[in-house]
Write a protein that holds these residues in place. Sequence first.
Motif, PDB file in Angstrom:
ATOM      1  N   VAL A 143       0.840  -1.196   0.000  1.00  0.00           N
ATOM      2  CA  VAL A 143       0.000   0.000   0.000  1.00  0.00           C
ATOM      3  C   VAL A 143       0.875   1.247   0.000  1.00  0.00           C
ATOM      4  N   ARG A 144       1.966   1.192   0.750  1.00  0.00           N
ATOM      5  CA  ARG A 144       2.864   2.345   0.816  1.00  0.00           C
ATOM      6  C   ARG A 144       3.384   2.694  -0.572  1.00  0.00           C
ATOM      7  N   VAL A 177       0.630   4.419  -2.516  1.00  0.00           N
ATOM      8  CA  VAL A 177       0.477   5.810  -2.075  1.00  0.00           C
ATOM      9  C   VAL A 177       1.573   6.666  -2.679  1.00  0.00           C
ATOM     10  N   HIS A 178       2.801   6.168  -2.635  1.00  0.00           N
ATOM     11  CA  HIS A 178       3.937   6.913  -3.194  1.00  0.00           C
ATOM     12  C   HIS A 178       3.739   7.157  -4.695  1.00  0.00           C
ATOM     13  N   ALA A 198      -3.058   5.564  -4.546  1.00  0.00           N
ATOM     14  CA  ALA A 198      -3.820   5.521  -3.300  1.00  0.00           C
ATOM     15  C   ALA A 198      -3.416   6.699  -2.433  1.00  0.00           C
ATOM     16  N   GLU A 199      -4.231   6.978  -1.419  1.00  0.00           N
ATOM     17  CA  GLU A 199      -3.882   8.023  -0.464  1.00  0.00           C
ATOM     18  C   GLU A 199      -4.388   7.637   0.919  1.00  0.00           C
ATOM     19  N   GLU A 200      -3.650   8.066   1.936  1.00  0.00           N
ATOM     20  CA  GLU A 200      -4.068   7.812   3.303  1.00  0.00           C
ATOM     21  C   GLU A 200      -5.142   8.805   3.706  1.00  0.00           C
ATOM     22  N   ILE A 223      -7.180   3.648   3.733  1.00  0.00           N
ATOM     23  CA  ILE A 223      -6.602   3.989   2.436  1.00  0.00           C
ATOM     24  C   ILE A 223      -7.747   4.140   1.446  1.00  0.00           C
ATOM     25  N   PHE A 243      -8.802   5.134  -2.814  1.00  0.00           N
ATOM     26  CA  PHE A 243      -8.316   5.175  -4.191  1.00  0.00           C
ATOM     27  C   PHE A 243      -9.177   6.187  -4.960  1.00  0.00           C
TER      28      PHE A 243
END
Length: 388
Positions: free
Chosen positions: A356-357, A360-361, A365-367, A376, A378
């Motif tokens: 997931v990290r 996100v990077h 995705a985003e926290e 998380i 999308f």
Amino acid sequence: MYFRLMDRNGFTDRATGSLIPTIGGRKAFVPSPLPPPHVTVERFLPELTRATQAVGELKGIGRTVSNPLLLVRPLQRREAVSSSSMEGTYTTLTDLFLFEAGDNQAAIRGDTREVANYVRALEGAIGGLAELPISTRLVRDAHRVLLSGVARHRGAAVEAGELKRDQNWIGGGGRIDTARFIPAPPAETPSALDTLMAFVNRLDRPAPLIDAALAHYQFEAIHPFADGNGRVGRMLITLMLIDNGTLPQPLLYMSPYLERHKDRYIDLMYAVSRDGAWEEWIAFFLEAVAVSAEETIAVVERLQDLQREYRERFQTARRSALMLRIIDLAFERPARSISNIADALGVTYAGAANNVRELVHAGVAEEVEGSYPKLIRFPGVVAALGMP
């Protein structure tokens, strides 16, 4: 919107039902049994052909998807947001996904909880078709789930799952003497609803889409519950199309179109009751089916294109196969906790979190700030659904 009070002079001799006395010296409307006389399939061939072709194309797209839930679940939530907003219950698609993922902030918003009830009610009713025909029991069960646990001002005083016990009406600012429409009285409601269900389940059904138009109107004219009739009535459309085989998967939802044309939608149903304007209503309904199917096809294609783009982007030898599985999960439910991802895929929390990290990077995705457990989302998937 043009209002005419519902009294003896408000209905013409072409009215599609009977006016009977009710409270306040007013007249309530009891619709005549379906099908209406003089309504033929031949009259609607152009509209029916377009709607049938669009639904057929949507059915074909559904068959190309290995996991139909990747389409069904987000489309059902899109429907829930639109259908609920027509009744004054507002949330966003993003908030609904976050609520279902366990977001504490979304959970305290009553409207979001009620829209989530719509999803549960719809899913439960579709699942119920495996054991029950479309019936008064099935729609009462859907109504029970729809209004369970809602705030008092949103219908908690209503007995969820029970037919109305008091006369209801539409319009008039809470006063029956100025109501626009007064549906069947409580004493007439069970019989009227049973008669509708007999029509829905009859063996001779030459035009399922026209049947859905007739049955949806009839349900709204009966208005069997004290609250929630519009939402349950729109669920009935989906249930009929699945039950009669028009769609093997629940992919067609009409509320986004009906919400955009809400005044016309309501006015045309009222005109059926008052003036017997069946042709205008059925033509509108078939147009709504066609446009809704065409728009849903576009949504499905956007989702498929985005999924393909994400998979191609991360499908390299250096990427974990787990990452692709997480991407697929995102299209089913685009907001999840890391624990949920780990459980759904049968992997460790650390394995899910590491992948997931990377997503996100990469900006896929985003926290969700301040969420606990860590959530998380999308955003690209939600954007592809065409709603915020």
